[in-house]
Design a protein around this motif. Sequence first.
Motif, short mmCIF file in Angstrom:
data_model
loop_
_atom_site.label_atom_id
_atom_site.label_comp_id
_atom_site.label_asym_id
_atom_site.label_seq_id
_atom_site.Cartn_x
_atom_site.Cartn_y
_atom_site.Cartn_z
N THR A 24 -6.45 0.34 7.92
CA THR A 24 -7.23 -0.44 8.08
C THR A 24 -6.75 -1.40 7.18
N THR A 25 -5.64 -1.84 6.48
CA THR A 25 -5.05 -2.70 5.24
C THR A 25 -3.51 -2.90 5.70
N GLY A 32 3.31 7.39 9.44
CA GLY A 32 3.23 9.00 10.78
C GLY A 32 1.25 8.25 10.74
N GLY A 33 0.47 9.46 10.06
CA GLY A 33 -1.06 9.11 10.37
C GLY A 33 -1.53 10.73 11.05
N THR A 49 0.81 -1.00 -0.44
CA THR A 49 -0.15 0.17 0.16
C THR A 49 0.62 1.55 0.42
N PHE A 105 -8.88 10.87 -1.03
CA PHE A 105 -7.73 10.61 -1.97
C PHE A 105 -8.59 9.63 -2.57
N SER A 113 -3.53 6.79 6.96
CA SER A 113 -4.65 6.75 6.82
C SER A 113 -5.26 5.29 6.22
N SER A 114 -4.35 4.36 5.64
CA SER A 114 -4.86 2.96 5.27
C SER A 114 -4.31 1.67 6.57
N LYS A 145 -12.23 10.32 2.82
CA LYS A 145 -12.19 9.60 1.73
C LYS A 145 -11.59 10.56 0.55
#
Lengths: 414, 467, 453
Positions: B137-138, B150-151, B74, B327, B134-135, B325
């Motif tokens: 969940t995967t 980061g995040g 990802t 992106f 941001s990713s 959402k």
Amino acid sequence: MTGPSTLPHVLTGQEASDWLGGFPAREVHFPGGPEELAELVGAARADGRRLAPAGAGTWLDGGGWGRPADAVVSMRRMDTTVHYEPADLTLTVGAGMEWSALSTALDAEGQWLPLDPPGVTSATVGGVVAAGMSGSLRTLYGAVRDNVLGIEGVTGEGRVLRFGGRVVKNVAGYDLVRLLTGSRGSLVAMTAVSLRLYPRPATDRTLLFSGGVPEVLRGGAAVARLPVMAAAVDVDLGDPAELIVRLVGSEVEVSAAAAAVRAAPVTGSLLESDPVEGGESRALHLRRTAWEDGVPWVVRCSALPEHLETTVQVARRIADAWHGDVTAHVQQGVVRVKAGGTLPADAAQDTGKLVLEARARMEAMEGRLVVASAPSEASLARSGAVSPVVKQVQSRLKRLFDPDGVLAPEAPSS
Amino acid sequence: MIPDALHRDLTTACGPDAVIVDEDRLLVYESDGLTAHRHRPAAVVLPRTTEEVQAVVRAISRAGLPIVPRGAGTGLSGGAVAVRGGVIVGTARMNRILVLDAVNRRALLQPGVINAHLSEAARPHGLYYAPDPSSQTTCTIGGNVAENSGGPHCLKYGVTSRYVRGLSVVLSDGSVVSLGGMGREQDGYDLLGLFVGSEGCFGIATEVEVELLPIPETVRTLLAIFDELESAGQAVSDIIGAGLLPAAMEIIDGETIRAVEDSVFAAGYPTDAEAALVIEFDGPEAGIDDDARRAASLCEETGAREVRLARDEEERLALWKGRKKAFGAMGRIAPDLLVQDATVPRTALPRILAGIQTIGRRYGLTVANVFHAGDGNLHPNILFDRRDAEELARVERASKEIMELCVEAGGTITGEHGVGLDKRDYMPLVYGPDELDALWGVRRSFDPDGLMNPGKVLPDVSTAGTT
Amino acid sequence: MSGLHGTRAGVTSAPPSGVLAQAVAAQEDRLSNCVHCGFCLPVCPTYVRLGDEADSPRGRLYLMGAVSEGRIAASSDAFQVHIDRCLGCRACEPVCPSGVEYGTLLEAAREVAGQARASSALTRALLWAMARRWVRRPVFTGGRFLRATGLAAAAASWMPTGALSNARFGLAMLAATKPWRPPPSVDDGNAVVVDRPGGDGERSSVGILVGCVQDGLFGRINQATRRTLEVNGYVTVPVERQDCCGALHAHGGRLQEARRMARANILAFEGAGVDHVAVNAAGCGAAMKEYGTLLEDDLDFAARARSFSARVKDVTELLADRGPLPGAPVPCRIAYDHPCHLLHAQGIRNEPLAVLGAVPRAEVEVVRGADECCGGAGIYAMTHPELGGSIGRDKGEAVLAAGADVACTPNPGCMMQIGAVLRLEGSPVATAHPVEILDESYQRAGLYGRRRS
């Protein structure tokens, strides 16, 4: 100690040794900037001489990474603020700036550097970063290396390198800032650092409880397990033992946290004295960070927090033999032992065996025992065995930055 | 194609179902989250244990082929792409949580564990894992370690490296080293900290020990709407300057707002606004409303035309929706987009945002911004259509100018996506030849033969120092 | 140079090569929405178990793109194996930030794959039989005979595994279609007889999809659907000449056959002039709600298909819309599992729970991991016994962990899959559709006039 404005470029003989508080050195150089330092390094390299990088000289003798040096280079003259924009919450200063002076300056802006490693009362900013040690505040604010954003330094080949920067998020290239933090001047002599700052909390309050050792330890463990994140949960193992809980934040936040601490299991059965507040609380913790300053014998035992009681037992055996003191950072599972200059005669003979046994017990719990400071004649191994692969990587790194060994500190565990 | 001997060794190590050599099947491994870079690997192997990784790495090393680690694929810098061929070592099957130790607030994980799954598993103990790319969940923990991810909430809690307390690492010669470990005071070089963010160039992490935090007692989320992007940037600066420390501060600019509102993920942001600022506080119930009120009035003072406070979890998720959402929504309004990741000092935000708009206008390009404002971590997205070669050339020039602008302001070229393949040749913008040499040297200290993820992070020696 | 972040998963503007690729290429607009973010990976049952990118939705979309670009052949193992291995559960759709219509793309890909290389004899036989009323009628009659005589159950328990395990599983599925008899309520005798609601308010008309498997093996669910809808104020209208919904055929890539059945159904239900089309099988409902897409290129039917799809409702939607009316107690513990084609394809999560909520003293627990496919996936359990079996066993464990009397899920395929898994595990836990339990509750409440003795 003379301040930077009046410092000469070099001190020699007795003057050098006096400036370093008695540390035996024939020369102390005070380069005014990285280029000047690079020249000194270049010259030393050409002459096959070894230099010991230093700030105020706080850690010159401790640590056991050092080799005898021909001269000390102190960064004390590099003590200017290179860049400070308070709203960025970042700061770049010369490595030679005194930690205490910096703290005072930040105070005026309502900010602080929430780091409390041993030695900060006398050290320079560069010294603190080079030593890379942490104190109680680590649990809430991270270790020193989590708060260093950039480093400028001079390698053993006289190259001036700058890694990181003054932004809080930066993944451009490998994290050499972390490698250099805590490398004790063995890779580069640090000349400037960028640090992450925090707004100084409006309320700084320390709760103090006393009681028997087992109760105080259990109380500490209970507080550490609360969802409330305390800035420090320390235990001093005197008689009586004392539990020290530092809470920071807004007034309402701290009051609520204090109520939770008092309601925690066990703390209710301890004797609480009046909490200390604000400047007094800060002063209390500053004194505590100076706990091991200037002390010849310091040992740190660490293991998972749940093994705290056993770790304390191990530490107390050493302390009993040495007639020393013990303090614990409960949240981190770290227990420190210190002892004065001359050990009791029987203890002095068995020191090696005592430390080895204690180390074996710590390592059996997947923990560690580090001799942070000891007179060189005691010849204690600083740390336990290191895997050959790690050793190899460490010595490659040392050779990379300092191929000719101009910088006196050795690679760790070599 | 890989040599038969290597194929045999990989199969012996992990079983036939873990080794992929079919050319067509390998196609799906030619890129990661960034499809601009496509290079098909010679093989993929999916080990399950540290021992299998060791055997696999030894075998590939013996064959002298590149070793390319990959988590969920990802990443947004082309870091998991086999640019020099070789074998991808995927960690998708190494997805077990080995230890969840609530007493010591830590977990021991295989690298393929998904970031969000860790927090889910820790929740019954009142704990969670703080870094939240941001990713999340995967993406996998192994990938987070490689990229030092980061995040949004890193503003308050810091990035991955603060939470990684120990690692087991397989080096390119097949040796396993253990770095750090909770309860083991660091003594010696911080090889653990150095490894985090090394983008797969030093070795493969096969076990990761992380620190967990108590779940904050409560959360307050605000949404402030601005008519000027710069005012939103100023509000961020003022909030930090006032001594407040929100858990997250995220800006969605007008272009992005309109893209989101046009999509099925419409979050109810006004489409004539030029910026939406999401501010989140978390922590103990006591005092949190004061913080939220102070932040709200600072937004109003800098010209917010509207400030909303989420009243419940549902509203909170609605406020975040537009950010999360964004992106995907942008993917629908333009055939292609280039996402940047520069970081600047917070106080420079208003000036840089204006500068980016100017550059966009000068090149006749739409630049949509959605970013971690509190950290000064920008994600300007340049929208374009790659089939238009002339436009493509303008995109590249604008992109470079934006990066230079950020670096000039005291910033850097990447805040969290990593250098990988994508920004490798921009490294000379931030590092001189001596620094690049040192970075090469550090890499060789772990991987003398240059087999680990070659072609990433550092420009080739010959090009070092040239811009 | 810095790379450009393309938003297309393996699709470029290169012309598609070959006739077969054109079907996929025709879907380029749908394919190009994939930004390759990978959010779909962790919800994909096959990726979670196999860890191979090619067994993930993102990987499959990439393979579709590669076929469209002519980079790989539609007959290649890579395309065939991985497109075939997809359960079609569509768990990837709700998590997709770009709204990729994976289900539609999969059907197109299956069509291409099927034209390039024949599918397995078993798949062909099953789909062939299902498409023909004159074949499926006697087959289901035989099935009901095997079920009624207990032969299916007996055979499933003594048949050896190994070569016959597929047949054994099939028989277990058949045995699992047996109705569940809930225990009598101790206060049954005192149950209040609730008055049947009068005709106040608007009484909309409903035509019920009878279905193929539903009609063949679950006639009782169709009855329960009719009765419970009527109690809740709907007027049910018999719809003649309706056909199988075509879902299995569309999923299998037999789009022509699926379109034929879709047109037949549209004609039949239009003829009946109903307000709603009630469906009690999640898979059928999902397919019928997408007739609009299936027939989008059919000039005569595109608009009619869209308006038909808008009228399709799951029975639980219709019931939940009216409350539904509560019945008498049916004391039992229910483990509820979401059918993929209800949750992911239709976005229906709460309505079936509202239906069960109308049954006093029925305790409902949503199964752990209920968002994940049970492995039934139409005929997947039979065509991919190994992987389907592993997914099924995980589901079986989760159902058993709920400690219930009955596993409840509003889709016949899932009921059979879960029922078969439980049966082969030796568990006595039965399966039921939510309307069956509501129906029982209404029976006990006397809502159907004279109470059943």
